[in-house]
Design a protein around this motif. Structure first.
Motif, PDB file in Angstrom:
ATOM      1  N   ARG A  62       0.818  -1.211   0.000  1.00 12.48           N
ATOM      2  CA  ARG A  62       0.000   0.000   0.000  1.00 12.48           C
ATOM      3  C   ARG A  62       0.857   1.268   0.000  1.00 12.48           C
ATOM      4  O   ARG A  62       0.609   2.222  -0.765  1.00 12.48           O
ATOM      5  N   VAL A  63       1.865   1.292   0.865  1.00  9.32           N
ATOM      6  CA  VAL A  63       2.701   2.485   0.981  1.00  9.32           C
ATOM      7  C   VAL A  63       3.426   2.770  -0.330  1.00  9.32           C
ATOM      8  O   VAL A  63       3.488   3.924  -0.797  1.00  9.32           O
ATOM      9  N   LEU A  64       3.949   1.734  -0.961  1.00  7.93           N
ATOM     10  CA  LEU A  64       4.689   1.934  -2.207  1.00  7.93           C
ATOM     11  C   LEU A  64       3.757   2.217  -3.376  1.00  7.93           C
ATOM     12  O   LEU A  64       4.107   2.985  -4.277  1.00  7.93           O
ATOM     13  N   LEU A 105       1.983   6.295  -7.322  1.00  8.05           N
ATOM     14  CA  LEU A 105       0.864   7.029  -7.915  1.00  8.05           C
ATOM     15  C   LEU A 105       0.965   8.522  -7.643  1.00  8.05           C
ATOM     16  O   LEU A 105       0.632   9.349  -8.502  1.00  8.05           O
ATOM     17  N   LYS A 106       1.420   8.891  -6.447  1.00  7.62           N
ATOM     18  CA  LYS A 106       1.594  10.303  -6.144  1.00  7.62           C
ATOM     19  C   LYS A 106       2.612  10.931  -7.084  1.00  7.62           C
ATOM     20  O   LYS A 106       2.399  12.036  -7.617  1.00  7.62           O
ATOM     21  N   ALA A 107       3.720  10.242  -7.332  1.00  9.05           N
ATOM     22  CA  ALA A 107       4.740  10.764  -8.238  1.00  9.05           C
ATOM     23  C   ALA A 107       4.205  10.901  -9.653  1.00  9.05           C
ATOM     24  O   ALA A 107       4.478  11.884 -10.346  1.00  9.05           O
ATOM     25  N   ALA A 108       3.420   9.912 -10.087  1.00 15.61           N
ATOM     26  CA  ALA A 108       2.910   9.927 -11.462  1.00 15.61           C
ATOM     27  C   ALA A 108       1.814  10.963 -11.658  1.00 15.61           C
ATOM     28  O   ALA A 108       1.711  11.571 -12.732  1.00 15.61           O
ATOM     29  N   HIS A 109       0.991  11.170 -10.640  1.00 12.88           N
ATOM     30  CA  HIS A 109      -0.132  12.094 -10.783  1.00 12.88           C
ATOM     31  C   HIS A 109       0.220  13.536 -10.443  1.00 12.88           C
ATOM     32  O   HIS A 109      -0.480  14.455 -10.853  1.00 12.88           O
ATOM     33  N   ALA A 110       1.308  13.740  -9.700  1.00 14.93           N
ATOM     34  CA  ALA A 110       1.598  15.083  -9.201  1.00 14.93           C
ATOM     35  C   ALA A 110       2.357  15.953 -10.188  1.00 14.93           C
ATOM     36  O   ALA A 110       2.332  17.174 -10.089  1.00 14.93           O
ATOM     37  N   GLY A 111       3.057  15.346 -11.128  1.00 13.95           N
ATOM     38  CA  GLY A 111       3.902  16.142 -12.002  1.00 13.95           C
ATOM     39  C   GLY A 111       4.043  15.548 -13.383  1.00 13.95           C
ATOM     40  O   GLY A 111       3.096  14.995 -13.951  1.00 13.95           O
ATOM     41  N   LEU A 139      -2.925  -0.700 -10.949  1.00 19.56           N
ATOM     42  CA  LEU A 139      -2.975   0.686 -10.495  1.00 19.56           C
ATOM     43  C   LEU A 139      -3.520   1.595 -11.593  1.00 19.56           C
ATOM     44  O   LEU A 139      -3.360   1.323 -12.790  1.00 19.56           O
ATOM     45  N   ASP A 140      -4.149   2.690 -11.187  1.00 18.43           N
ATOM     46  CA  ASP A 140      -4.753   3.633 -12.134  1.00 18.43           C
ATOM     47  C   ASP A 140      -3.724   4.699 -12.509  1.00 18.43           C
ATOM     48  O   ASP A 140      -3.614   5.745 -11.859  1.00 18.43           O
ATOM     49  N   TRP A 141      -2.993   4.416 -13.569  1.00 20.11           N
ATOM     50  CA  TRP A 141      -1.950   5.307 -14.030  1.00 20.11           C
ATOM     51  C   TRP A 141      -2.531   6.427 -14.886  1.00 20.11           C
ATOM     52  O   TRP A 141      -3.491   6.213 -15.618  1.00 20.11           O
ATOM     53  N   PRO A 142      -1.950   7.625 -14.827  1.00 20.38           N
ATOM     54  CA  PRO A 142      -2.391   8.686 -15.735  1.00 20.38           C
ATOM     55  C   PRO A 142      -2.006   8.354 -17.174  1.00 20.38           C
ATOM     56  O   PRO A 142      -1.112   7.521 -17.406  1.00 20.38           O
ATOM     57  N   VAL A 164      10.110   7.619 -11.944  1.00 21.52           N
ATOM     58  CA  VAL A 164       9.968   7.160 -10.564  1.00 21.52           C
ATOM     59  C   VAL A 164      10.452   5.711 -10.521  1.00 21.52           C
ATOM     60  O   VAL A 164      10.075   4.894 -11.373  1.00 21.52           O
ATOM     61  N   TRP A 165      11.292   5.423  -9.545  1.00 20.04           N
ATOM     62  CA  TRP A 165      11.962   4.128  -9.432  1.00 20.04           C
ATOM     63  C   TRP A 165      11.507   3.419  -8.162  1.00 20.04           C
ATOM     64  O   TRP A 165      11.257   4.054  -7.141  1.00 20.04           O
ATOM     65  N   LEU A 166      11.462   2.094  -8.240  1.00 22.17           N
ATOM     66  CA  LEU A 166      11.114   1.302  -7.068  1.00 22.17           C
ATOM     67  C   LEU A 166      12.021   0.082  -6.972  1.00 22.17           C
ATOM     68  O   LEU A 166      12.161  -0.667  -7.944  1.00 22.17           O
ATOM     69  N   ALA A 167      12.637  -0.099  -5.801  1.00 21.45           N
ATOM     70  CA  ALA A 167      13.389  -1.316  -5.488  1.00 21.45           C
ATOM     71  C   ALA A 167      12.758  -1.895  -4.227  1.00 21.45           C
ATOM     72  O   ALA A 167      13.136  -1.550  -3.109  1.00 21.45           O
ATOM     73  N   GLU A 168      11.772  -2.749  -4.405  1.00 23.30           N
ATOM     74  CA  GLU A 168      10.989  -3.301  -3.297  1.00 23.30           C
ATOM     75  C   GLU A 168      11.526  -4.677  -2.927  1.00 23.30           C
ATOM     76  O   GLU A 168      11.550  -5.585  -3.757  1.00 23.30           O
TER      77      GLU A 168
END
Length: 302
Positions: free
Chosen positions: A86-88, A93-99, A118-121, A180-184
């Motif tokens: 959830r956190v990631l 999504l915040k990074a993709a939707h904010a800018g 996920l609902d991507w822009p 935006v990068w993710l290493a989970e």
């Protein structure tokens, strides 16, 4: 629409070692999905679990666990993975939707289905980097479900120990555009030097305005938690010895390194988000999660 996945899919990428931990996370996400107070939804997760012989009999609902939420593995540990998901999800999504971020890079993507759920822009492309065997298994399961991604999806079949940056560029990644990068759940399986190289490479490839989230462990001695309920239950119930898979050496301070490379970074414990959402693990004695940290960073200057 999610249907029934075929059982006979290729499983070379998730048969053992670090690969099978992707099934553990998938099972945890499936359990989280079916909770009445779910933090994250992943309708594909249980199909990954059922498609692999190694995990075909694992639970995908908490009601299938004899001792329910008191079970250290399928209760507390699975809830941890649900919280992390959830956190990631929220961070991406915040990074993709904010800018202006339209490139999403999943490092060691495993059985991540974020491109699908996920609902991507509009205009987003999700790059998934992992070994070819893992991506082949995932594709077989998703194709069997007739699943359709919600963003353009580009797989980059390469080992992160190889020239993954070159492979990512060949796949169409644009270093001039924010990403935006993710290493989970990745870095604690890598030697410290490999973590430093990976973080440095991400920084080099990232334009101003990019974002990064990753997970690290800061324990001075992992073996101090050898007998913790999370590790012992994982060994005894599904035969995965996480401590044999983790790299036992001092970890670099990657958050500080990023700040020297033009990023702002914040470091949190998972328990911070348990308190925020009102669900998830809290500290306990002999806690294998005590050293886990979630790092969130934004590139503020070239």
């Amino acid at each position: 629409m999610v249907g029934t996945a075929p059982r006979n899919t290729g499983t070379e990428g998730v048969q053992g070692g670090v690969g099978v931990t992707a099934l553990l996370v998938a099972a945890a996400r499936a359990i989280e999905t079916h909770r009445h107070d779910s933090l994250a939804q992943d309708a594909y997760a249980e199909h990954f679990v059922r498609a692999a012989p190694a995990s075909a009999d694992w639970p995908v609902r908490i009601q299938q666990v004899l001792d329910g939420d008191t079970n250290p593995l399928w209760g507390r540990f699975a809830r941890y993975f649900g919280l992390r998901t959830r956190v990631l999800d929220d961070f991406l999504l915040k990074a993709a939707h904010a800018g202006s971020v339209r490139q999403i890079v999943l490092l060691g993507a495993g059985l991540d289905s974020r491109a699908y759920r996920l609902d991507w822009p509009p205009g987003c492309v999700v790059f998934e980097i992992d070994r070819d065997e893992v991506l082949t298994f995932k594709r077989a399961v998703l194709d069997g479900l007739s699943a359709a991604p919600k963003a353009a999806r580009t797989t980059v079949p390469t080992d992160l120990r190889a020239d993954w940056a070159g492979a990512l560029a060949d796949a169409g990644f644009d270093t001039r555009a924010p990403s935006v990068w993710l290493a989970e759940g990745l870095l604690f399986y890598l030697p410290a030097a490999a973590e430093t190289r990976l973080i440095g490479t991400v920084s080099r490839l990232s334009a101003e305005g990019s974002a990064l989230a990753y997970e690290v462990k800061l324990d001075k001695d992992l073996m101090e938690y050898r007998d913790s309920p999370l590790y012992t239950s994982t060994r005894h119930q599904i035969g995965i010895d996480l401590l044999d898979l983790f790299v036992h050496e001092p970890r670099p301070d990657s958050a500080t390194d990023l700040e020297g490379l033009g990023w702002s970074a914040s470091v949190h414990t998972p328990f911070d988000f348990t308190r925020l959402h009102g669900r998830g693990p809290l500290p306990e004695p002999n806690d294998a999660l005590a050293g886990n940290r979630w790092v969130f960073a934004n590139k503020t200057r070239p």
